[in-house]
Motif scaffolding. Structure first.
Motif, PDB file in Angstrom:
ATOM      1  N   ARG A   1     -15.575   9.310 -31.699  1.00 32.23           N
ATOM      2  CA  ARG A   1     -15.158  10.600 -32.241  1.00 32.23           C
ATOM      3  C   ARG A   1     -15.804  11.745 -31.463  1.00 32.23           C
ATOM      4  NH1 ARG A   1     -16.397  10.683 -38.208  1.00 32.23           N
ATOM      5  NH2 ARG A   1     -14.936   8.974 -38.110  1.00 32.23           N
ATOM      6  N   SER A   2     -17.074  11.603 -31.138  1.00 32.03           N
ATOM      7  CA  SER A   2     -17.781  12.627 -30.360  1.00 32.03           C
ATOM      8  C   SER A   2     -17.195  12.750 -28.960  1.00 32.03           C
ATOM      9  CB  SER A   2     -19.266  12.302 -30.266  1.00 32.03           C
ATOM     10  OG  SER A   2     -19.850  12.266 -31.538  1.00 32.03           O
ATOM     11  N   LEU A   3     -16.911  11.627 -28.334  1.00 29.41           N
ATOM     12  CA  LEU A   3     -16.318  11.640 -26.998  1.00 29.41           C
ATOM     13  C   LEU A   3     -14.944  12.297 -27.020  1.00 29.41           C
ATOM     14  CD1 LEU A   3     -16.474  10.755 -24.027  1.00 29.41           C
ATOM     15  CD2 LEU A   3     -15.433   8.605 -24.741  1.00 29.41           C
ATOM     16  N   PHE A   4     -14.136  11.983 -28.010  1.00 33.41           N
ATOM     17  CA  PHE A   4     -12.806  12.583 -28.125  1.00 33.41           C
ATOM     18  C   PHE A   4     -12.900  14.092 -28.331  1.00 33.41           C
ATOM     19  CE2 PHE A   4      -8.993  13.805 -30.529  1.00 33.41           C
ATOM     20  CZ  PHE A   4      -8.031  13.407 -29.624  1.00 33.41           C
ATOM     21  N   THR A   5     -13.870  14.542 -29.114  1.00 38.04           N
ATOM     22  CA  THR A   5     -14.052  15.978 -29.339  1.00 38.04           C
ATOM     23  C   THR A   5     -14.429  16.684 -28.050  1.00 38.04           C
ATOM     24  OG1 THR A   5     -14.720  15.585 -31.619  1.00 38.04           O
ATOM     25  CG2 THR A   5     -15.348  17.691 -30.658  1.00 38.04           C
ATOM     26  N   VAL A   6     -15.341  16.103 -27.283  1.00 37.95           N
ATOM     27  CA  VAL A   6     -15.764  16.708 -26.011  1.00 37.95           C
ATOM     28  C   VAL A   6     -14.602  16.725 -25.027  1.00 37.95           C
ATOM     29  CG1 VAL A   6     -17.281  16.394 -24.025  1.00 37.95           C
ATOM     30  CG2 VAL A   6     -18.197  16.177 -26.332  1.00 37.95           C
ATOM     31  N   LEU A   7     -13.846  15.652 -24.927  1.00 42.08           N
ATOM     32  CA  LEU A   7     -12.698  15.616 -24.015  1.00 42.08           C
ATOM     33  C   LEU A   7     -11.622  16.613 -24.421  1.00 42.08           C
ATOM     34  CD1 LEU A   7     -12.302  11.801 -23.327  1.00 42.08           C
ATOM     35  CD2 LEU A   7     -13.133  13.566 -21.769  1.00 42.08           C
ATOM     36  N   SER A   8     -11.389  16.771 -25.710  1.00 38.24           N
ATOM     37  CA  SER A   8     -10.406  17.748 -26.183  1.00 38.24           C
ATOM     38  C   SER A   8     -10.852  19.164 -25.855  1.00 38.24           C
ATOM     39  CB  SER A   8     -10.207  17.608 -27.690  1.00 38.24           C
ATOM     40  OG  SER A   8      -9.699  16.350 -27.998  1.00 38.24           O
ATOM     41  N   PHE A   9     -12.123  19.447 -26.034  1.00 41.81           N
ATOM     42  CA  PHE A   9     -12.640  20.773 -25.727  1.00 41.81           C
ATOM     43  C   PHE A   9     -12.546  21.061 -24.226  1.00 41.81           C
ATOM     44  CE2 PHE A   9     -16.227  23.642 -24.754  1.00 41.81           C
ATOM     45  CZ  PHE A   9     -15.786  24.750 -25.461  1.00 41.81           C
ATOM     46  N   LEU A  10     -12.877  20.093 -23.394  1.00 36.28           N
ATOM     47  CA  LEU A  10     -12.771  20.286 -21.949  1.00 36.28           C
ATOM     48  C   LEU A  10     -11.324  20.477 -21.516  1.00 36.28           C
ATOM     49  CD1 LEU A  10     -15.399  17.712 -20.655  1.00 36.28           C
ATOM     50  CD2 LEU A  10     -15.592  20.212 -20.720  1.00 36.28           C
ATOM     51  N   THR A  11     -10.400  19.768 -22.151  1.00 45.47           N
ATOM     52  CA  THR A  11      -8.978  19.959 -21.858  1.00 45.47           C
ATOM     53  C   THR A  11      -8.532  21.361 -22.238  1.00 45.47           C
ATOM     54  OG1 THR A  11      -8.567  17.613 -22.209  1.00 45.47           O
ATOM     55  CG2 THR A  11      -6.665  19.080 -22.321  1.00 45.47           C
ATOM     56  N   PHE A  12      -8.969  21.835 -23.390  1.00 46.56           N
ATOM     57  CA  PHE A  12      -8.630  23.187 -23.829  1.00 46.56           C
ATOM     58  C   PHE A  12      -9.169  24.227 -22.847  1.00 46.56           C
ATOM     59  CE2 PHE A  12      -9.976  27.017 -26.122  1.00 46.56           C
ATOM     60  CZ  PHE A  12      -8.740  27.479 -26.544  1.00 46.56           C
ATOM     61  N   ILE A  13     -10.414  24.085 -22.435  1.00 44.79           N
ATOM     62  CA  ILE A  13     -11.012  25.027 -21.472  1.00 44.79           C
ATOM     63  C   ILE A  13     -10.252  24.978 -20.153  1.00 44.79           C
ATOM     64  CG2 ILE A  13     -13.096  25.519 -20.127  1.00 44.79           C
ATOM     65  CD1 ILE A  13     -13.244  26.381 -23.046  1.00 44.79           C
ATOM     66  N   GLY A  14      -9.852  23.795 -19.710  1.00 44.53           N
ATOM     67  CA  GLY A  14      -9.078  23.673 -18.480  1.00 44.53           C
ATOM     68  C   GLY A  14      -7.738  24.376 -18.567  1.00 44.53           C
ATOM     69  N   ILE A  15      -7.062  24.263 -19.693  1.00 38.97           N
ATOM     70  CA  ILE A  15      -5.769  24.938 -19.872  1.00 38.97           C
ATOM     71  C   ILE A  15      -5.949  26.447 -19.894  1.00 38.97           C
ATOM     72  CG2 ILE A  15      -3.899  25.322 -21.533  1.00 38.97           C
ATOM     73  CD1 ILE A  15      -4.134  22.328 -22.232  1.00 38.97           C
ATOM     74  N   VAL A  16      -6.986  26.927 -20.556  1.00 43.94           N
ATOM     75  CA  VAL A  16      -7.246  28.372 -20.595  1.00 43.94           C
ATOM     76  C   VAL A  16      -7.545  28.894 -19.196  1.00 43.94           C
ATOM     77  CG1 VAL A  16      -8.869  30.121 -21.413  1.00 43.94           C
ATOM     78  CG2 VAL A  16      -7.953  28.434 -23.002  1.00 43.94           C
ATOM     79  N   LEU A  17      -8.366  28.190 -18.443  1.00 45.52           N
ATOM     80  CA  LEU A  17      -8.678  28.624 -17.073  1.00 45.52           C
ATOM     81  C   LEU A  17      -7.434  28.601 -16.194  1.00 45.52           C
ATOM     82  CD1 LEU A  17     -12.122  26.895 -16.490  1.00 45.52           C
ATOM     83  CD2 LEU A  17     -11.670  29.320 -16.891  1.00 45.52           C
ATOM     84  N   TRP A  18      -6.595  27.602 -16.368  1.00 44.27           N
ATOM     85  CA  TRP A  18      -5.362  27.522 -15.587  1.00 44.27           C
ATOM     86  C   TRP A  18      -4.426  28.679 -15.933  1.00 44.27           C
ATOM     87  CZ3 TRP A  18      -0.367  26.662 -17.522  1.00 44.27           C
ATOM     88  CH2 TRP A  18       0.614  26.460 -16.563  1.00 44.27           C
TER      89      TRP A  18
END
Length: 57
Positions: free
Chosen positions: A11-28
């Protein structure tokens, strides 16, 4: 390692990966290289207005 700690880690790993994906989309989305593409896409709904008015006459 019991099943509860395994689910907690997953669950912790999924939360971190989701947050990193969100940050990547915002930066893009807000990168300067994409500004022209998004500006052109924003004007697409208005592209047909001139053609429609000319063909009605």
């Amino acid at each position: 390692m019991d099943i509860d700690s395994l689910f907690l880690n997953a669950r912790s790993l999924f939360t971190v990966l989701s947050f990193l994906t969100f940050i990547g989309i915002v930066l893009w989305a807000y990168s300067a290289r994409r500004a022209a593409d998004f500006e052109a896409a924003a004007n697409l709904p208005f592209a047909d207005e001139k053609d429609t008015q000319v063909s009605e006459k």
